[in-house]
Design a protein around this motif. Structure first.
Motif, PDB file in Angstrom:
ATOM      1  N   VAL A  94      15.183  18.865  -2.538  1.00 50.38           N
ATOM      2  CA  VAL A  94      15.547  18.291  -1.919  1.00 50.38           C
ATOM      3  C   VAL A  94      16.263  17.761  -0.824  1.00 50.38           C
ATOM      4  O   VAL A  94      16.215  19.081  -0.215  1.00 50.38           O
ATOM      5  N   LEU A  95      16.632  17.508  -0.138  1.00 50.16           N
ATOM      6  CA  LEU A  95      17.495  17.517   1.509  1.00 50.16           C
ATOM      7  C   LEU A  95      19.004  17.525   1.263  1.00 50.16           C
ATOM      8  O   LEU A  95      19.546  16.858   1.006  1.00 50.16           O
ATOM      9  N   PHE A  96      19.261  18.848   1.217  1.00 50.89           N
ATOM     10  CA  PHE A  96      20.246  19.631   1.346  1.00 50.89           C
ATOM     11  C   PHE A  96      21.081  19.130   2.852  1.00 50.89           C
ATOM     12  O   PHE A  96      20.078  18.877   4.362  1.00 50.89           O
ATOM     13  N   TYR A  97      22.427  18.475   3.600  1.00 50.34           N
ATOM     14  CA  TYR A  97      22.566  18.599   4.214  1.00 50.34           C
ATOM     15  C   TYR A  97      24.293  18.889   4.448  1.00 50.34           C
ATOM     16  O   TYR A  97      25.235  18.755   3.739  1.00 50.34           O
ATOM     17  N   ASN A  98      24.559  19.075   5.896  1.00 45.78           N
ATOM     18  CA  ASN A  98      25.793  19.536   6.191  1.00 45.78           C
ATOM     19  C   ASN A  98      26.945  18.903   6.478  1.00 45.78           C
ATOM     20  O   ASN A  98      26.704  17.857   7.550  1.00 45.78           O
ATOM     21  N   LYS A  99      27.811  18.286   5.407  1.00 50.76           N
ATOM     22  CA  LYS A  99      28.215  16.750   5.677  1.00 50.76           C
ATOM     23  C   LYS A  99      29.315  17.385   7.110  1.00 50.76           C
ATOM     24  O   LYS A  99      29.477  16.625   7.490  1.00 50.76           O
ATOM     25  N   LYS A 100      30.002  18.365   7.560  1.00 50.48           N
ATOM     26  CA  LYS A 100      30.838  18.661   8.592  1.00 50.48           C
ATOM     27  C   LYS A 100      30.055  18.529   9.884  1.00 50.48           C
ATOM     28  O   LYS A 100      30.566  17.906  11.223  1.00 50.48           O
ATOM     29  N   PRO A 141      23.370  11.100   6.818  1.00 47.34           N
ATOM     30  CA  PRO A 141      21.695  11.335   6.600  1.00 47.34           C
ATOM     31  C   PRO A 141      20.720  10.307   6.817  1.00 47.34           C
ATOM     32  O   PRO A 141      21.190   8.974   6.435  1.00 47.34           O
ATOM     33  N   PRO A 142      19.424  11.325   7.263  1.00 43.09           N
ATOM     34  CA  PRO A 142      18.304  10.051   7.220  1.00 43.09           C
ATOM     35  C   PRO A 142      17.843   9.556   5.779  1.00 43.09           C
ATOM     36  O   PRO A 142      17.379   9.825   4.834  1.00 43.09           O
ATOM     37  N   THR A 143      17.004   8.041   6.691  1.00 47.54           N
ATOM     38  CA  THR A 143      16.483   7.819   4.913  1.00 47.54           C
ATOM     39  C   THR A 143      15.457   7.600   5.647  1.00 47.54           C
ATOM     40  O   THR A 143      14.374   6.997   4.369  1.00 47.54           O
ATOM     41  N   THR A 144      14.528   6.928   6.441  1.00 44.13           N
ATOM     42  CA  THR A 144      13.563   6.808   7.226  1.00 44.13           C
ATOM     43  C   THR A 144      13.161   8.426   7.709  1.00 44.13           C
ATOM     44  O   THR A 144      14.067   9.179   7.970  1.00 44.13           O
ATOM     45  N   PHE A 145      11.218   8.284   7.669  1.00 42.84           N
ATOM     46  CA  PHE A 145      11.132   9.464   8.830  1.00 42.84           C
ATOM     47  C   PHE A 145      11.535   9.700  10.087  1.00 42.84           C
ATOM     48  O   PHE A 145      12.292  10.728  10.603  1.00 42.84           O
ATOM     49  N   ASP A 146      11.582   8.337  10.893  1.00 42.14           N
ATOM     50  CA  ASP A 146      11.707   7.806  11.979  1.00 42.14           C
ATOM     51  C   ASP A 146      13.357   8.496  12.682  1.00 42.14           C
ATOM     52  O   ASP A 146      13.743   8.741  13.374  1.00 42.14           O
ATOM     53  N   GLU A 147      14.797   8.221  11.788  1.00 42.49           N
ATOM     54  CA  GLU A 147      15.722   8.070  11.548  1.00 42.49           C
ATOM     55  C   GLU A 147      15.718  10.060  11.366  1.00 42.49           C
ATOM     56  O   GLU A 147      16.645  10.819  12.170  1.00 42.49           O
ATOM     57  N   LEU A 148      14.916  11.290  10.613  1.00 39.10           N
ATOM     58  CA  LEU A 148      15.116  12.008  10.748  1.00 39.10           C
ATOM     59  C   LEU A 148      14.230  12.573  12.133  1.00 39.10           C
ATOM     60  O   LEU A 148      15.318  13.418  12.339  1.00 39.10           O
ATOM     61  N   LEU A 149      13.491  11.961  12.722  1.00 40.23           N
ATOM     62  CA  LEU A 149      13.271  12.358  14.151  1.00 40.23           C
ATOM     63  C   LEU A 149      14.566  12.333  14.844  1.00 40.23           C
ATOM     64  O   LEU A 149      14.307  12.886  15.775  1.00 40.23           O
ATOM     65  N   SER A 150      14.594  11.614  15.077  1.00 38.06           N
ATOM     66  CA  SER A 150      15.722  10.788  16.173  1.00 38.06           C
ATOM     67  C   SER A 150      16.473  12.198  16.257  1.00 38.06           C
ATOM     68  O   SER A 150      17.814  12.214  16.763  1.00 38.06           O
ATOM     69  N   PRO A 203      13.441  11.669   3.193  1.00 35.16           N
ATOM     70  CA  PRO A 203      13.503  10.254   3.364  1.00 35.16           C
ATOM     71  C   PRO A 203      12.192   9.797   3.061  1.00 35.16           C
ATOM     72  O   PRO A 203      10.527  10.117   3.134  1.00 35.16           O
ATOM     73  N   LYS A 204      11.562   8.032   3.536  1.00 39.33           N
ATOM     74  CA  LYS A 204      10.533   7.632   3.637  1.00 39.33           C
ATOM     75  C   LYS A 204       9.556   7.597   5.141  1.00 39.33           C
ATOM     76  O   LYS A 204      10.419   7.317   5.746  1.00 39.33           O
ATOM     77  N   VAL A 205       8.414   7.453   4.898  1.00 42.00           N
ATOM     78  CA  VAL A 205       7.358   6.829   5.507  1.00 42.00           C
ATOM     79  C   VAL A 205       7.351   6.127   5.810  1.00 42.00           C
ATOM     80  O   VAL A 205       6.863   4.865   5.031  1.00 42.00           O
TER      81      VAL A 205
END
Lengths: 436, 289
Positions: A157-163, A172-181, A308-310
């Motif tokens: 699972v991709l965990f993230y720190n909400k704070k 939080p990212p839904t696509t790989f490009d969002e993850l990169l930014s 996230p999806k690619v």
């Protein structure tokens, strides 16, 4: 000739030490024999695990109340367990029931004729047919059932720190490009974008597993696991490898990832204290955070999303990777084979055992268990995990468990080199083609 | 040298010999056999001929392991020898403060390898350790620096032992030699190079053999400190053998690596002992200078 006298003295001391050691050894050998292990019980071997162990112990106690041949539990830490199991399986003194990971790990024992086939026993017992098919499949070798799921499903699972995300005003990212930014945004804020305990290769493997699934679909790894020619050489594999290396080069994991360890909870602490924004980890991270950083979980700052999806990838974004479950299997050399088979089947399918798993924060691989999960203590995360796995078209097992140990250890070594840019994706492929 | 007649007979060495054959020679023979087989620990070993040996030059990690091992051996010798020699000679003096300080220096000798490795691991932790407070960047996460960090931790552990060797040896040097030198007007530095160093010759060789052969089989600290990483930057040959054998369960290949290690270790120690004339065990005490 002081010298000669000295030399003689030294020889005497060595000889005396030798004598002492041999006699000492004889004494040990003489007494150790009969004390070892009471084998009028079913010996169950499992991992040391504060979450699982009490559940198994309670299951064994319940079973022992009515059984003629009782069971007893012996536990070991992860790496030591793998070695001890491998060595004992080759010896005349294996356990009766053993914990395993299914996949390639189980297959090598099956191929050596060490494991009892449970298929017919399960066919005779309709009550035993309660587990999710995708999870049962990993306990099979060549279409026969050798292992039964004994704990919860553990998707990655991709965990993230909400704070940290709220402070940066991002989602939080839904696509790989969002993850990169997001990586760039957090880097600018001097926060490690993703915690990665890269001292242990299996944590890096999760990226490759998900990216290959998203880019090329689950068939690509299935081909690798089946040892098909040129499976490693597939363009999708190369692209996923390049994406992994680019993430590391971009600084997604910070500078020190190669010396961060998962086992001493270094990465988990980095993430919980807000020094890192995201953490890709197995679902067990939830309970590990709950016990190590309870404030972090209680304050509701621990968030989670699927990987996230690619864009343009062939894989279904609902697919998951991870450990479908751990399994109990019975050794064929066991002196209580039938009793051991009975023990395993009746314990892991009992209502009490499944409820105990849920109470311990696990998500059992049992069909329709979601109603029960909705009322459990960690309902949100448990329901999320269950839905994620139940809705997935494919659940790819962690590669290091699916492949044979020798290939898996090569895989992890080369992956660490890839993340450090010691080797190129092409060199990775060439190295893996040679591994056997 | 009429010591021959005074030498104890073979009977004296018999218990040690039996022990050495059972726990030294026999396992080596078994490993040599296993290196010619294919075996994952299950079932019985399958004969594979020279397959593992032919695969050896093809394994980049084995070649890298040899390189790292030699580098580490060199580093260990370069760090440990001068430091422990100087410390040993210094602590051989009878002044009161030295006894107290020597006790402090010898402390690491009492700690277990695991405790030492874990302590340094938390000092060097890049995010929560002392290293993080002192500047952030970590020695252990850089492929170029990790080996130096490892060599340092090994030195911290073993310098006390070698210091002890040098201290004992330095105390054996007859004080008359220093008195003579003083009369002849030699200063402390001159005395050190003209008397102390030559008199410690055999100790230097003995300590060097221990360092070199010890470094060749060094393993636990590295496993705990870096696990051979980053990547394979600190994966010495013994660690590579362990990973092949007990993580990958490729016992045949791991055994080939083990045989290689035995051969290299033996060769190196014989080389050092022969080239330095240590094997003659000649004493150069008294009558020098």
């Amino acid at each position: 000739m002081r010298h000669a006298r000295l030399a003689r003295g030294v020889v005497c001391v060595i000889a005396a030490a030798g004598l002492f050691a041999t006699s000492g050894c004889g004494a040990v050998l003489g007494t150790a024999g009969p004390a070892a292990g009471s084998r009028n019980r079913i010996q169950v071997w499992a991992l040391q695990d504060p979450q699982n162990q009490p559940v198994i112990e309670a299951g064994i106690r319940a079973y022992n109340r009515s059984a003629i041949i009782g069971a007893e539990l012996l536990t070991y830490v992860n790496d030591a367990y793998k070695q001890k199991l491998q060595v004992s399986m080759g010896s005349p003194n294996p356990p009766d029931v053993f914990f395993n990971w299914g996949g390639g790990n189980l297959a090598q024992f099956v191929r050596a004729g060490n494991v009892v086939d449970l298929t017919t026993r399960l066919e005779r017992d309709p009550n035993a047919n309660i587990f999710l098919d995708s999870v049962m499949k990993v306990g099979q070798v060549d279409g026969r059932q050798y292992g039964l799921p004994m704990n919860g499903i553990q998707p990655v699972v991709l965990f993230y720190n909400k704070k940290v995300f709220a402070d940066a005003r991002v989602k939080p990212p839904t696509t790989f490009d969002e993850l990169l930014s997001l990586v760039d945004i957090f880097k600018d804020r001097d926060i490690t974008p993703i915690a990665l305990p890269g001292a242990q290769g299996w944590t890096e493997l999760m990226y490759l597993e998900y990216l290959l699934d998203r880019v090329g679909g689950p068939e690509k790894f299935a081909a690798i696991a089946a040892d098909k020619p040129d499976a490693w050489r597939d363009p999708a594999v190369l692209r996923a490898l390049t994406m992994c290396q680019d993430l590391a080069k971009r600084g997604a994991f910070g500078k020190n990832f190669a010396s961060i360890n998962y086992d001493n909870t270094g990465a988990s602490r980095l993430f919980a204290t807000g020094k890192a924004a995201m953490f890709l980890m197995g679902s067990w991270e939830y309970s590990s955070q709950a016990s190590n950083n309870p404030e972090f979980v209680r304050s509701g700052n621990l968030g989670w999303v699927p990987f996230p999806k690619v864009d343009g990838g062939a894989g279904d974004p609902k697919n998951v990777v991870g450990n479908p479950s751990n399994y109990f299997s019975v050794t064929s050399r066991s002196s209580h084979r039938d009793a051991a088979v009975n023990f395993v089947v009746s314990m892991v399918t009992s209502k009490e055992y499944i409820s105990a798993l849920i109470d311990a924060g696990q998500v059992p691989a049992v069909k329709g268990v979601d109603k029960q999960l909705a009322t459990s203590a960690n309902a949100d995360f448990a329901t999320f995990t269950y839905r994620m796995v139940a809705d997935a078209k494919a659940f790819t097992q962690s590669w290091d468990q699916a492949l044979s140990p020798s290939v898996a250890s090569e895989l992890l070594t080369n992956l660490q080199k890839l993340f450090l840019s010691d080797i190129s994706p092409q060199q990775f492929v060439t190295a893996m083609e040679k591994a056997k | 040298m009429s010591a021959r007649s005074q030498r104890p007979g073979f009977g004296w060495a018999a218990p040690a010999t039996v022990f050495f054959v059972a726990f030294g020679i026999l396992p080596i023979a078994i490993v040599a056999y296993l290196s010619l087989t294919r075996w994952n620990g299950l079932g019985s070993p399958e004969w594979a001929g020279l397959e593992n040996w032919r695969a050896l030059p093809d394994d980049p990690d084995a070649l890298n392991g040899i390189k790292v091992t030699f580098l580490l051996t060199l580093l260990c010798w370069l760090i440990q020898t001068p430091v422990s020699l100087l410390l040993g000679v210094w602590s051989a003096g009878r002044q009161r403060s030295r006894a107290i300080l020597s006790t402090v220096f010898f402390l690491p000798l009492l700690l277990s390898t695991t405790a030492i490795a874990l302590t340094w691991l938390s000092f060097l932790d890049p995010n929560f350790g002392l290293a993080a407070s002192l500047g952030g960047s970590s020695l252990l996460s850089s492929p170029h620096q990790a080996l130096y960090a490892v060599a340092f931790v090994i030195a911290w552990q073993f310098v006390p032992f070698h210091t002890l060797l040098y201290q004992a040896a330095a105390r054996q040097i007859p004080t008359s030699m220093y008195e003579d030198a003083e009369l002849a007007g030699a200063n402390t530095l001159r005395q050190f190079f003209a008397i102390t160093l030559p008199q410690l010759r055999n100790t230097i060789i003995a300590s060097s053999v221990l360092i070199v052969v010890g470094s060749l089989t060094y393993f636990e600290s590295i496993l705990l400190l870096t696990g051979g990483g980053p990547g394979t930057a600190t994966r010495v040959l013994p660690l590579h053998m362990y990973i092949k054998g007990f993580v990958g369960f490729d016992m045949g290949f791991a055994s080939a690596l083990a045989v290689l290690l035995v051969a290299v270790g033996t060769l190196l120690s014989v080389l050092i002992v022969r080239s330095t004339g240590y094997y003659r065990m000649a004493s150069d005490r008294e009558g020098f200078l």
